[in-house]
Write a protein that holds these residues in place. Structure first.
Motif, mmCIF file in Angstrom:
data_model
loop_
_atom_site.group_PDB
_atom_site.id
_atom_site.type_symbol
_atom_site.label_atom_id
_atom_site.label_comp_id
_atom_site.label_asym_id
_atom_site.label_seq_id
_atom_site.Cartn_x
_atom_site.Cartn_y
_atom_site.Cartn_z
ATOM 1 N N SER A 48 0.825 -1.213 0.000
ATOM 2 C CA SER A 48 0.000 0.000 0.000
ATOM 3 C C SER A 48 0.855 1.257 0.000
ATOM 4 O O SER A 48 0.558 2.216 -0.720
ATOM 5 C CB SER A 48 -0.924 0.007 1.233
ATOM 6 O OG SER A 48 -1.784 -1.090 1.214
ATOM 7 N N SER A 235 -3.435 -0.776 6.277
ATOM 8 C CA SER A 235 -3.204 -0.517 4.854
ATOM 9 C C SER A 235 -3.505 0.935 4.494
ATOM 10 O O SER A 235 -2.783 1.560 3.711
ATOM 11 C CB SER A 235 -4.080 -1.441 4.007
ATOM 12 O OG SER A 235 -3.861 -2.782 4.385
ATOM 13 N N TYR A 239 -0.877 3.468 2.946
ATOM 14 C CA TYR A 239 -1.132 4.095 1.646
ATOM 15 C C TYR A 239 -1.054 5.616 1.777
ATOM 16 O O TYR A 239 -0.475 6.300 0.931
ATOM 17 C CB TYR A 239 -2.505 3.684 1.115
ATOM 18 C CG TYR A 239 -2.762 4.155 -0.296
ATOM 19 C CD1 TYR A 239 -2.409 3.366 -1.383
ATOM 20 C CD2 TYR A 239 -3.357 5.393 -0.547
ATOM 21 C CE1 TYR A 239 -2.629 3.788 -2.678
ATOM 22 C CE2 TYR A 239 -3.588 5.831 -1.841
ATOM 23 C CZ TYR A 239 -3.224 5.032 -2.905
ATOM 24 O OH TYR A 239 -3.442 5.474 -4.192
#
Length: 252
Positions: A48, A235, A239
Motif C-alpha cells: 500500500s 493498509s 497508503y
C-alpha cells in the motif's frame, strides 16, 4: 451423529482415559494464525505504501519480499526465544521446588495441605490427599508447579512454534504480492495490480479472521470483521504515508 451424541461419546470412561493419558498437545494453530495475521498486515502495508507513492511493480516486489523474509524471520525468532524462555523458567521453578522438598519437606507438605484446604478438602479426606500427593516426589513437584506457579506438565516446543509462525507468515504474507508477480511475468495482463492485491488480501484477511475466531472461541462474523478492520486501517495508514511521501519518490 448429533452434537449431543458427539459430546456423549467424548465423555465415556474410555474416551476420558485416553484424553487424559495422552496429555495436552501444543496447539500450533494459534502460532499459525497470528503469524498469518502479521504477515498479511505487514506485507500489504508495504504494498500500500509503495502503491501510494506511485512506484512500479518491481519496487513493490523487492520491498515486499525483503519485508516478508526479514519480518517473518524476526517474528518467528521472537516466538522461539519467548517460548524457550518460558520453558527455561519452568525448568528453573521445577528445580527449585525439588530442592525445597528435599530441604524443607514439612514446610512443603504444609503448603500442599493449605492449597487443598482452600479447595474445600478437610478432616480425614484432606489428610489422605496430602498423604497421597507427598508419597511420590514427582507427583508432589507436579502439583506444586501447577498450584503455586501455574505451570502445566506439557510444554510447547519452541522450534515448532517458531516454524509454524514463519510458514504462515510467508504463505499468507505472499498473497498481496501475487498480482505484482503476475504483472511482472506477463506484462499488461493486469492493468493495475493494486486493486487485485486489495481483493486477494481482503479474502485472506477474512479467512484468517475466521480461523482466529475459532482459536479464541469468538463469533465468526465478528472475527472476520475485526481482522478486516485492522488490515484496512494498517493498509490505509500505509497508503496515506506513501501518498504524502510521493514527491520524494518521483526521481525513482
Amino acid at each position: 451423529m448429533s452434537h449431543h451424541s458427539e459430546h456423549a461419546a467424548e465423555h465415556t470412561p474410555e474416551a476420558i482415559r485416553h484424553r487424559l493419558s495422552s496429555g495436552v498437545s501444543q496447539d500450533y494453530l494459534k502460532d499459525s494464525v497470528y503469524g498469518a495475521i502479521d504477515g498479511a498486515v505487514t506485507t500489504f502495508a508495504v504494498v500500500s505504501s509503495v502503491a501510494g507513492a506511485g512506484l512500479g511493480s518491481g519496487i513493490v516486489i523487492i520491498m515486499g519480499l525483503a519485508n516478508l523474509l526479514a519480518d517473518g524471520f524476526s517474528m518467528a525468532s521472537g516466538n522461539f526465544l519467548g517460548t524457550r524462555a518460558e520453558n527455561q523458567a519452568a525448568d528453573k521453578a521445577k528445580r527449585e521446588e525439588e530442592l525445597e522438598i528435599d530441604l524443607h519437606p514439612e514446610g512443603e507438605r504444609e503448603e500442599i495441605r493449605q492449597i487443598f484446604a482452600r479447595k474445600g478438602f478437610e478432616g480425614e479426606t484432606l489428610d489422605k490427599v496430602v498423604e497421597v500427593i507427598t508419597a511420590d516426589k514427582a507427583r508432589w513437584v507436579k502439583i506444586m508447579l501447577q498450584e503455586e506457579h501455574g505451570i502445566g506438565p506439557d510444554r510447547p516446543r519452541a522450534l515448532r512454534a517458531a516454524f509454524a509462525t514463519f510458514i504462515a507468515f510467508l504463505v499468507i504474507g505472499a498473497i498481496p504480492l501475487v498480482a505484482y508477480f503476475i504483472n511482472l511475468l506477463k506484462p499488461g495482463l493486469i492493468a493495475n495490480p493494486f486493486p487485485v492485491a486489495c481483493v486477494l488480501t481482503a479474502i485472506s484477511f477474512a479467512i484468517i479472521g475466521s480461523l482466529k475466531a475459532r482459536v479464541v472461541g469468538q463469533n465468526q462474523i465478528k472475527g472476520i470483521l475485526e481482522t478486516l478492520s485492522v488490515g484496512a486501517l494498517a493498509s490505509g495508514l500505509a497508503y496515506g504515508i506513501g501518498f504524502l511521501l510521493r514527491p520524494f519518490a518521483e526521481g525513482l
